[in-house]
Write an enzyme that holds these catalytic residues in place. Structure first.
Site, PDB file in Angstrom:
ATOM      1  N   ASP A   4      56.713  98.559  33.858  1.00  0.00           N
ATOM      2  CA  ASP A   4      57.530  97.456  33.342  1.00  0.00           C
ATOM      3  C   ASP A   4      58.195  97.975  32.063  1.00  0.00           C
ATOM      4  O   ASP A   4      57.805  99.019  31.524  1.00  0.00           O
ATOM      5  CB  ASP A   4      56.597  96.266  33.057  1.00  0.00           C
ATOM      6  CG  ASP A   4      57.238  95.190  32.216  1.00  0.00           C
ATOM      7  OD1 ASP A   4      58.329  94.718  32.593  1.00  0.00           O
ATOM      8  OD2 ASP A   4      56.673  94.834  31.163  1.00  0.00           O
ATOM      9  N   ASP A  51      59.983  95.560  29.126  1.00  0.00           N
ATOM     10  CA  ASP A  51      59.821  94.721  27.928  1.00  0.00           C
ATOM     11  C   ASP A  51      58.361  94.325  27.704  1.00  0.00           C
ATOM     12  O   ASP A  51      57.741  93.742  28.571  1.00  0.00           O
ATOM     13  CB  ASP A  51      60.706  93.476  28.037  1.00  0.00           C
ATOM     14  CG  ASP A  51      62.173  93.844  27.954  1.00  0.00           C
ATOM     15  OD1 ASP A  51      62.927  93.469  28.856  1.00  0.00           O
ATOM     16  OD2 ASP A  51      62.555  94.557  27.005  1.00  0.00           O
ATOM     17  N   LYS A  86      69.527  85.209  31.278  1.00  0.00           N
ATOM     18  CA  LYS A  86      70.455  84.142  31.715  1.00  0.00           C
ATOM     19  C   LYS A  86      69.671  82.932  32.207  1.00  0.00           C
ATOM     20  O   LYS A  86      69.974  81.784  31.866  1.00  0.00           O
ATOM     21  CB  LYS A  86      71.378  84.670  32.811  1.00  0.00           C
ATOM     22  CG  LYS A  86      72.321  85.754  32.340  1.00  0.00           C
ATOM     23  CD  LYS A  86      73.363  86.109  33.393  1.00  0.00           C
ATOM     24  CE  LYS A  86      72.744  86.849  34.568  1.00  0.00           C
ATOM     25  NZ  LYS A  86      72.171  88.165  34.208  1.00  0.00           N
ATOM     26  N   LYS A 125      74.800  88.683  23.972  1.00  0.00           N
ATOM     27  CA  LYS A 125      73.406  88.945  23.606  1.00  0.00           C
ATOM     28  C   LYS A 125      73.015  90.389  23.930  1.00  0.00           C
ATOM     29  O   LYS A 125      72.373  91.075  23.145  1.00  0.00           O
ATOM     30  CB  LYS A 125      72.488  87.958  24.352  1.00  0.00           C
ATOM     31  CG  LYS A 125      71.018  88.166  24.132  1.00  0.00           C
ATOM     32  CD  LYS A 125      70.405  89.059  25.205  1.00  0.00           C
ATOM     33  CE  LYS A 125      68.962  89.405  24.888  1.00  0.00           C
ATOM     34  NZ  LYS A 125      68.384  90.298  25.928  1.00  0.00           N
ATOM     35  N   THR A 142      61.798  96.184  36.327  1.00  0.00           N
ATOM     36  CA  THR A 142      61.956  95.282  35.185  1.00  0.00           C
ATOM     37  C   THR A 142      62.921  94.146  35.476  1.00  0.00           C
ATOM     38  O   THR A 142      63.781  94.258  36.354  1.00  0.00           O
ATOM     39  CB  THR A 142      62.483  96.047  33.955  1.00  0.00           C
ATOM     40  OG1 THR A 142      62.711  95.141  32.879  1.00  0.00           O
ATOM     41  CG2 THR A 142      63.784  96.780  34.275  1.00  0.00           C
ATOM     42  N   THR A 143      62.754  93.072  34.716  1.00  0.00           N
ATOM     43  CA  THR A 143      63.649  91.927  34.819  1.00  0.00           C
ATOM     44  C   THR A 143      64.876  92.112  33.922  1.00  0.00           C
ATOM     45  O   THR A 143      65.904  91.466  34.114  1.00  0.00           O
ATOM     46  CB  THR A 143      62.886  90.669  34.359  1.00  0.00           C
ATOM     47  OG1 THR A 143      61.706  90.533  35.163  1.00  0.00           O
ATOM     48  CG2 THR A 143      63.711  89.426  34.480  1.00  0.00           C
ATOM     49  N   THR A 144      64.762  93.006  32.964  1.00  0.00           N
ATOM     50  CA  THR A 144      65.817  93.097  31.947  1.00  0.00           C
ATOM     51  C   THR A 144      67.084  93.725  32.501  1.00  0.00           C
ATOM     52  O   THR A 144      67.116  94.292  33.594  1.00  0.00           O
ATOM     53  CB  THR A 144      65.312  93.860  30.705  1.00  0.00           C
ATOM     54  OG1 THR A 144      66.126  93.519  29.597  1.00  0.00           O
ATOM     55  CG2 THR A 144      65.334  95.364  30.906  1.00  0.00           C
ATOM     56  N   ASN A 163      70.041  97.556  28.772  1.00  0.00           N
ATOM     57  CA  ASN A 163      68.938  97.518  27.795  1.00  0.00           C
ATOM     58  C   ASN A 163      67.969  98.675  28.020  1.00  0.00           C
ATOM     59  O   ASN A 163      67.412  99.226  27.080  1.00  0.00           O
ATOM     60  CB  ASN A 163      68.181  96.196  27.898  1.00  0.00           C
ATOM     61  CG  ASN A 163      69.050  94.996  27.567  1.00  0.00           C
ATOM     62  OD1 ASN A 163      70.121  95.152  26.983  1.00  0.00           O
ATOM     63  ND2 ASN A 163      68.603  93.811  27.947  1.00  0.00           N
TER      64      ASN A 163
HETATM   65  C1  XBP Z   1      61.383  90.792  30.316  1.00  0.00           C
HETATM   66  C2  XBP Z   1      62.370  89.734  30.575  1.00  0.00           C
HETATM   67  C3  XBP Z   1      63.779  89.942  30.156  1.00  0.00           C
HETATM   68  C4  XBP Z   1      63.870  90.092  28.642  1.00  0.00           C
HETATM   69  C5  XBP Z   1      65.300  89.829  28.160  1.00  0.00           C
HETATM   70  O1  XBP Z   1      61.632  91.756  31.297  1.00  0.00           O
HETATM   71  O2  XBP Z   1      62.034  88.731  31.177  1.00  0.00           O
HETATM   72  O3  XBP Z   1      64.503  88.807  30.575  1.00  0.00           O
HETATM   73  O4  XBP Z   1      63.047  89.089  28.022  1.00  0.00           O
HETATM   74  O5  XBP Z   1      66.173  90.729  28.800  1.00  0.00           O
HETATM   75  P1  XBP Z   1      60.429  92.780  31.803  1.00  0.00           P
HETATM   76  P2  XBP Z   1      67.524  90.163  29.499  1.00  0.00           P
HETATM   77  O6  XBP Z   1      59.126  92.399  31.077  1.00  0.00           O
HETATM   78  O7  XBP Z   1      60.351  92.566  33.302  1.00  0.00           O
HETATM   79  O8  XBP Z   1      60.909  94.155  31.409  1.00  0.00           O
HETATM   80  O9  XBP Z   1      68.151  89.203  28.518  1.00  0.00           O
HETATM   81  O10 XBP Z   1      68.357  91.382  29.766  1.00  0.00           O
HETATM   82  O11 XBP Z   1      67.037  89.485  30.754  1.00  0.00           O
HETATM   83 MG    MG Z   2      57.240  92.817  30.415  1.00  0.00          MG
END
Ligand code: XBP
Ligand code: MG
Length: 235
Positions: free
Chosen positions: A8, A10, A52, A83, A120-122, A126
């Site tokens: 992962d 973030d 989003k 952002k 990852t979700t990000t 990033n």
């Molecule tokens: C974490 C998330 C992301 C970040 C913000 O992702 O949920 O949405 O908080 O990034 P992960 P974005 O733990 O799966 O890496 O604004 O680009 O979504």
């Molecule tokens: Mg995470």
């Protein structure tokens, strides 16, 4: 044995969510919106993955003053572009470092012949900013597969992003170990049939990780042999 460790981003590779939170607030201010996500509110909003989706949840749940009545998705997309620009500028400016043990775990995994991936979700930009700022210009090349953000229809805790990573690795879940920081991420990886090691982060320390194969403070406490042992248990 053909196997992989799927990271992962973030909260796992680095404690990024404070930087995300400040980037959201900078975008809100730039758009003239009277919104400010403090740490308590952000902790609640992190229940929703995806920036989003998180903004939409905030508008729908907190009757946010200043949100448009129609074409809200276009409004959110434009806000999220700002952002992401703010976030990548902060990260490229060097304000983040990898969590303890992350770089050593990557090196040990490579040395033991593990393939490496990211799920990852990000937003992809990033990831690029973080890996370049912390691992150098070739940071992304350490990861054979990178699955991120909107590349899947359903974000964590849905399994989509991990299933995509398995497909691109051409591996079964039983041949992989996931490393996560949140319950959403743990549920996503488990739903994809992947044994998961959790290293809780500042915003997830009070979450329930009962489905985890292992919970440790950080990757300094991980011996790569543990990954091998977990894979043997899975077989
Ligand atoms: C974490 C998330 C992301 C970040 C913000 O992702 O949920 O949405 O908080 O990034 P992960 P974005 O733990 O799966 O890496 O604004 O680009 O979504
Ligand atoms: Mg995470």
């Amino acid at each position: 044995m053909n196997r992989a460790i799927i990271f992962d981003v973030d909260g796992t590779l680095a404690e990024t969510e404070e930087t995300h939170r400040r980037a959201f607030n900078r975008a809100f201010e730039g758009a003239g919106l009277p919104w400010n996500w403090d740490q308590d509110l952000y902790r609640e909003l992190l229940a929703v993955t995806g920036g989003k989706e998180r903004i939409r949840h905030f508008i729908d749940t907190y009757s946010a003053e200043g949100a448009p009545q129609d074409d809200v998705d276009t409004f959110i997309r434009a806000l999220h572009v700002e952002k992401t620009l703010a976030y990548t500028q902060m990260v490229s400016g060097g304000e983040l470092e990898l969590r303890p043990g992350v770089e050593a775990t990557i090196a040990a995994a490579q040395q033991q012949g593990f393939r490496l991936a990211i799920a990852t979700t990000t937003t992809p930009a990033n990831i690029d900013a973080l890996l370049t700022a912390t691992l150098g210009d070739n940071g992304q090349e350490l990861f054979e597969v990178i699955c991120a953000g909107d590349s899947v229809p359903n974000k964590k805790p849905a399994p989509d992003v991990y299933l995509k990573a398995l497909q691109e690795l051409d591996l079964a879940g039983a041949s992989c170990i996931a490393i996560e920081d949140s319950r959403n991420g743990l549920l996503s990886a488990c739903a994809a049939g992947i044994a998961t090691i959790v290293t809780p982060s500042i915003y997830t320390s009070d979450e329930n990780f009962e489905e985890a194969a292992l919970v440790i403070d950080d990757l300094q406490a991980l011996d790569i042999a543990t990954c091998e042992a977990l894979l043997l248990q899975e077989r």
